[in-house]
Scaffold this active site. Structure first.
Site, short mmCIF file in Angstrom:
data_model
loop_
_atom_site.label_atom_id
_atom_site.label_comp_id
_atom_site.label_asym_id
_atom_site.label_seq_id
_atom_site.Cartn_x
_atom_site.Cartn_y
_atom_site.Cartn_z
CB ILE A 10 -6.29 23.72 -2.31
CG1 ILE A 10 -7.02 22.45 -1.81
CG2 ILE A 10 -6.01 24.70 -1.17
CD1 ILE A 10 -8.46 22.66 -1.35
CB SER A 60 -9.37 33.80 -6.20
OG SER A 60 -10.53 33.10 -6.48
CD GLU A 67 -15.73 30.56 -0.71
OE1 GLU A 67 -16.55 30.20 0.14
OE2 GLU A 67 -14.57 30.87 -0.44
P1 TGC Z 1 -25.40 21.21 8.40
O1 TGC Z 1 -25.79 20.02 9.22
O2 TGC Z 1 -26.43 22.05 7.77
O3 TGC Z 1 -24.48 22.18 9.30
C1 TGC Z 1 -23.43 21.70 10.12
C2 TGC Z 1 -23.23 22.73 11.22
O4 TGC Z 1 -22.80 23.99 10.63
C3 TGC Z 1 -23.78 25.01 10.89
N1 TGC Z 1 -23.88 25.79 9.66
C4 TGC Z 1 -23.24 26.95 9.51
N2 TGC Z 1 -22.49 27.67 10.36
C5 TGC Z 1 -21.97 28.80 9.91
N3 TGC Z 1 -22.15 29.23 8.64
C6 TGC Z 1 -22.89 28.54 7.76
N4 TGC Z 1 -23.05 28.99 6.51
C7 TGC Z 1 -23.46 27.35 8.16
N5 TGC Z 1 -24.24 26.40 7.56
C8 TGC Z 1 -24.48 25.47 8.49
C9 TGC Z 1 -25.07 24.27 11.26
O5 TGC Z 1 -25.88 25.07 12.07
C10 TGC Z 1 -24.50 23.08 11.99
O6 TGC Z 1 -24.10 23.50 13.26
P2 TGC Z 1 -24.18 22.53 14.54
O7 TGC Z 1 -23.59 23.31 15.65
O8 TGC Z 1 -25.64 22.23 14.70
O9 TGC Z 1 -23.40 21.30 14.20
O10 TGC Z 1 -24.33 20.69 7.36
P3 TGC Z 1 -24.52 19.81 6.06
O11 TGC Z 1 -23.51 18.71 6.16
O12 TGC Z 1 -25.96 19.43 5.88
O13 TGC Z 1 -24.06 20.80 4.88
C11 TGC Z 1 -24.72 21.98 4.67
C12 TGC Z 1 -24.21 22.71 3.39
C13 TGC Z 1 -24.50 21.90 2.16
C14 TGC Z 1 -24.99 24.00 3.31
C15 TGC Z 1 -22.75 23.05 3.46
O14 TGC Z 1 -21.97 21.99 3.73
C16 TGC Z 1 -22.23 23.81 2.27
O15 TGC Z 1 -22.24 25.04 2.32
N6 TGC Z 1 -21.70 23.17 1.16
C17 TGC Z 1 -20.98 23.86 0.12
C18 TGC Z 1 -19.50 23.62 0.31
C19 TGC Z 1 -18.67 24.80 -0.03
O16 TGC Z 1 -19.12 25.93 -0.14
N7 TGC Z 1 -17.37 24.59 -0.15
C20 TGC Z 1 -16.47 25.67 -0.39
C21 TGC Z 1 -15.04 25.21 -0.24
S1 TGC Z 1 -13.87 26.55 -0.11
C22 TGC Z 1 -13.86 27.24 -1.63
O17 TGC Z 1 -14.56 26.93 -2.52
C23 TGC Z 1 -12.87 28.32 -1.79
S2 TGC Z 1 -12.84 29.07 -3.34
C24 TGC Z 1 -11.97 30.41 -2.87
C25 TGC Z 1 -11.53 31.29 -3.94
O18 TGC Z 1 -10.66 30.91 -4.74
O19 TGC Z 1 -12.02 32.46 -3.94
P1 FAD Z 2 -20.19 18.39 -6.56
O1 FAD Z 2 -20.42 18.61 -5.11
O2 FAD Z 2 -19.74 17.07 -7.00
O3 FAD Z 2 -21.49 18.80 -7.34
C1 FAD Z 2 -21.82 18.35 -8.66
C2 FAD Z 2 -23.16 18.94 -9.06
O4 FAD Z 2 -24.18 18.43 -8.19
C3 FAD Z 2 -23.22 20.47 -8.90
O5 FAD Z 2 -24.03 21.01 -9.91
C4 FAD Z 2 -23.90 20.66 -7.56
O6 FAD Z 2 -24.57 21.90 -7.44
C5 FAD Z 2 -24.90 19.49 -7.59
N1 FAD Z 2 -25.28 19.09 -6.22
C6 FAD Z 2 -24.52 18.54 -5.23
N2 FAD Z 2 -25.25 18.29 -4.14
C7 FAD Z 2 -26.50 18.68 -4.42
C8 FAD Z 2 -27.74 18.69 -3.69
N3 FAD Z 2 -27.80 18.26 -2.42
N4 FAD Z 2 -28.83 19.16 -4.31
C9 FAD Z 2 -28.78 19.64 -5.58
N5 FAD Z 2 -27.66 19.66 -6.33
C10 FAD Z 2 -26.55 19.19 -5.75
N6 FAD Z 2 -12.26 24.24 -2.25
C11 FAD Z 2 -11.53 24.48 -1.11
O7 FAD Z 2 -11.71 23.81 -0.11
N7 FAD Z 2 -10.58 25.45 -1.10
C12 FAD Z 2 -10.29 26.22 -2.17
O8 FAD Z 2 -9.43 27.11 -2.10
C13 FAD Z 2 -11.03 25.99 -3.37
N8 FAD Z 2 -10.74 26.70 -4.50
C14 FAD Z 2 -11.35 26.37 -5.68
C15 FAD Z 2 -10.90 26.97 -6.86
C16 FAD Z 2 -11.48 26.61 -8.08
C17 FAD Z 2 -10.96 27.21 -9.35
C18 FAD Z 2 -12.56 25.68 -8.10
C19 FAD Z 2 -13.22 25.33 -9.40
C20 FAD Z 2 -12.98 25.08 -6.94
C21 FAD Z 2 -12.38 25.39 -5.72
N9 FAD Z 2 -12.74 24.75 -4.52
C22 FAD Z 2 -12.02 24.98 -3.37
C23 FAD Z 2 -13.72 23.66 -4.55
C24 FAD Z 2 -15.17 24.12 -4.61
O9 FAD Z 2 -15.59 24.65 -3.41
C25 FAD Z 2 -16.02 22.92 -5.05
O10 FAD Z 2 -15.72 22.68 -6.41
C26 FAD Z 2 -17.51 23.17 -4.85
O11 FAD Z 2 -17.84 23.23 -3.48
C27 FAD Z 2 -18.37 22.10 -5.54
O12 FAD Z 2 -17.90 20.83 -5.31
P2 FAD Z 2 -17.69 19.80 -6.54
O13 FAD Z 2 -16.94 20.51 -7.61
O14 FAD Z 2 -17.09 18.58 -5.96
O15 FAD Z 2 -19.14 19.51 -7.08
#
Ligand code: TGC
Ligand code: FAD
Length: 387
Positions: free
Chosen positions: A166, A94, A366
């Site tokens: 974060i 991470s 992620e």
């Molecule tokens: P949507 O309307 O589908 O897309 C908005 C715009 O983004 C484009 N797009 C992408 N572009 C690049 N890569 C991708 N994977 C993309 N997915 C979509 C899309 O074409 C569009 O572009 P434009 O130009 O038409 O505006 O967006 P939505 O609001 O419906 O959301 C889609 C969804 C659910 C797939 C997305 O928001 C998502 O992936 N949600 C999950 C959030 C997530 O992964 N959060 C992670 C936070 S960081 C983290 O967790 C770090 S942990 C790190 C560690 O400790 O290792």
């Molecule tokens: P929620 O979005 O509230 O989801 C709750 C449940 O609902 C989940 O089971 C989910 O899959 C389900 N769900 C939500 N929407 C839908 C749908 N449309 N259809 C079906 N099921 C759905 N974020 C950062 O920005 N930066 C970081 O560095 C970072 N580091 C992290 C480190 C750790 C240890 C952890 C635990 C998280 C970290 N995150 C970070 C946040 C992480 O990316 C979010 O926790 C993750 O994206 C899920 O969001 P949430 O926990 O709010 O769950």
């Protein structure tokens, strides 16, 4: 002692340089990391003394060009590196994936030349640490709903809002913060000493204990004009960074799975019950074969995904499928390995339960398992099932 898991000789198809890098990271994890991780996990802190070593080994910004301090290596090498680091602990991977994919990548891809020169060399060496703030307390899977706002003011912007969960948040010298400016998602570089910027550690974690996790708050926090990432416009920009990190996680999870499989296999050969090694019971063998089966498939997935990425052909849905499969498989393997270790498996004398608990976070961050299902589901059917 780790016995490399490579049932199909997949790693033999790597170049000599790639195999050499794999061996050196493996050695680093065995010699410098594994002897200390149980203690850091118990205390709930990241071993910061290893950060300069990660920098020296080129593990921070593996694919970033050398002119900016990166290692300038392939995506396959980046994947291998994440796999070896996560064999140690998901928290170690991470740290490196946030620094490389979520901080250096957006600065390199969306930053000005001045921003790249100012930040990338220090981040590559580990002298500077970064974090990535996308998730908010009320917006995880749906980052497009973010409430953090930027307001244009004389000479810069005022940020208000908060970011949750974060990684590296307490340690970071600079945060890449995503906020809406006039309704459009933009990226800002916020130095830790900026007035109105505070970080608070998330306490009480059972998972990823040896990783720094924080909540970031911005209260009328001023950042100058030169701190906005000029090329990042819209949600597409932070999502593109996630593709890079998710790719590394797909490889990394296999490392955690290999560690658990290896530990359970060795244990089962020496632990005896009913006068026989537990490895000699059919049910134990079935568990071990299932593990090897799934690891081998996941290794093949990684190898091919790496080739696609190195050839510029990997799409976000390819990455989602691999993240989804490999993390889920690793968690299943960790649980199955724990069952072979039985009572001994609940203690920190063995690595498996630490990996198992870590992988619960990896399944969620992620993009959760469900979100990746829907990303691939939308791609193959054409129907968006998110909203
Ligand atoms: P949507 O309307 O589908 O897309 C908005 C715009 O983004 C484009 N797009 C992408 N572009 C690049 N890569 C991708 N994977 C993309 N997915 C979509 C899309 O074409 C569009 O572009 P434009 O130009 O038409 O505006 O967006 P939505 O609001 O419906 O959301 C889609 C969804 C659910 C797939 C997305 O928001 C998502 O992936 N949600 C999950 C959030 C997530 O992964 N959060 C992670 C936070 S960081 C983290 O967790 C770090 S942990 C790190 C560690 O400790 O290792
Ligand atoms: P929620 O979005 O509230 O989801 C709750 C449940 O609902 C989940 O089971 C989910 O899959 C389900 N769900 C939500 N929407 C839908 C749908 N449309 N259809 C079906 N099921 C759905 N974020 C950062 O920005 N930066 C970081 O560095 C970072 N580091 C992290 C480190 C750790 C240890 C952890 C635990 C998280 C970290 N995150 C970070 C946040 C992480 O990316 C979010 O926790 C993750 O994206 C899920 O969001 P949430 O926990 O709010 O769950």
């Amino acid at each position: 002692m780790f016995f490399p898991v490579d049932y199909y000789h997949i790693y033999e198809s790597l170049s000599d340089e790639e195999r050499m890098i794999q061996r050196s990271i493996r050695q680093f994890v065995d010699e410098k990391f594994l002897p200390i991780i149980a203690d850091f996990h118990a205390r709930g802190v990241f071993p910061t003394e290893l950060i300069p070593l990660l920098g020296e080994m080129g593990l921070l910004g593996v694919t970033i060009p050398e002119e900016y301090g990166g290692a300038g290596l392939s995506h396959t090498v980046y994947g291998l590196a994440m796999q070896e680091l996560e064999r140690g602990d998901s928290g170690l991977r991470s740290f490196a994936s946030v620094q490389g994919s979520l901080v250096m990548y957006p600065i390199y891809t969306y930053g000005s030349e001045e921003q790249k020169r100012r930040w990338l060399p220090g981040l590559a060496s580990g002298k500077l640490i970064g974090c990535f703030g996308l998730t908010e307390p009320d917006h995880g899977s749906d980052p497009g709903g973010m409430e953090t706002k930027a307001l244009k003011t004389d000479g810069g912007y005022i940020l208000n809002g908060s970011k949750m969960w974060i990684t590296n948040g307490m340690l970071a010298d600079v945060a890449v913060v995503w906020a809406k400016l006039d309704g459009i998602v933009r990226g800002f570089l916020v130095e830790k000493e900026r007035q109105g910027f505070t970080a608070r550690a998330v306490k009480g974690k059972y998972s990823l204990r040896a990783s720094d996790t924080a909540e970031l708050s911005f209260m009328d926090c001023f950042v100058p004009e030169e701190n906005i990432l000029p090329q990042a416009q819209g949600l597409r920009a932070p999502l593109s960074c996630l593709n890079e990190a998710r790719y590394g996680i797909a490889w990394g999870a296999v490392g955690a799975a290999m560690a658990c499989y290896n530990e359970a296999l060795e244990y089962s050969k020496t632990r005896t019950q009913f006068g026989r090694a537990v490895a000699s019971f059919q049910i134990t063998q079935q568990k071990l074969v299932e593990m090897l089966n799934e690891i081998t498939k996941a290794q093949l997935l990684c190898r091919q995904l790496g080739l696609l990425k190195d050839n510029g052909k990997a799409q976000y849905y390819h990455v989602s499928l691999a993240k989804r499969n490999n993390v889920h498989m690793a968690l299943d393997i960790a649980r199955s390995a724990r069952s072979i270790l039985a009572a001994n498996g609940i203690t920190d004398e063995y690595q498996t339960i630490r990996h198992m608990l870590n992988l619960e976070s990896v399944l969620t961050y992620e993009g959760t398992h469900e979100i990746h299902t829907l990303i691939v589901g939308e791609h193959i059917t054409g129907f968006n099932a998110f909203k």
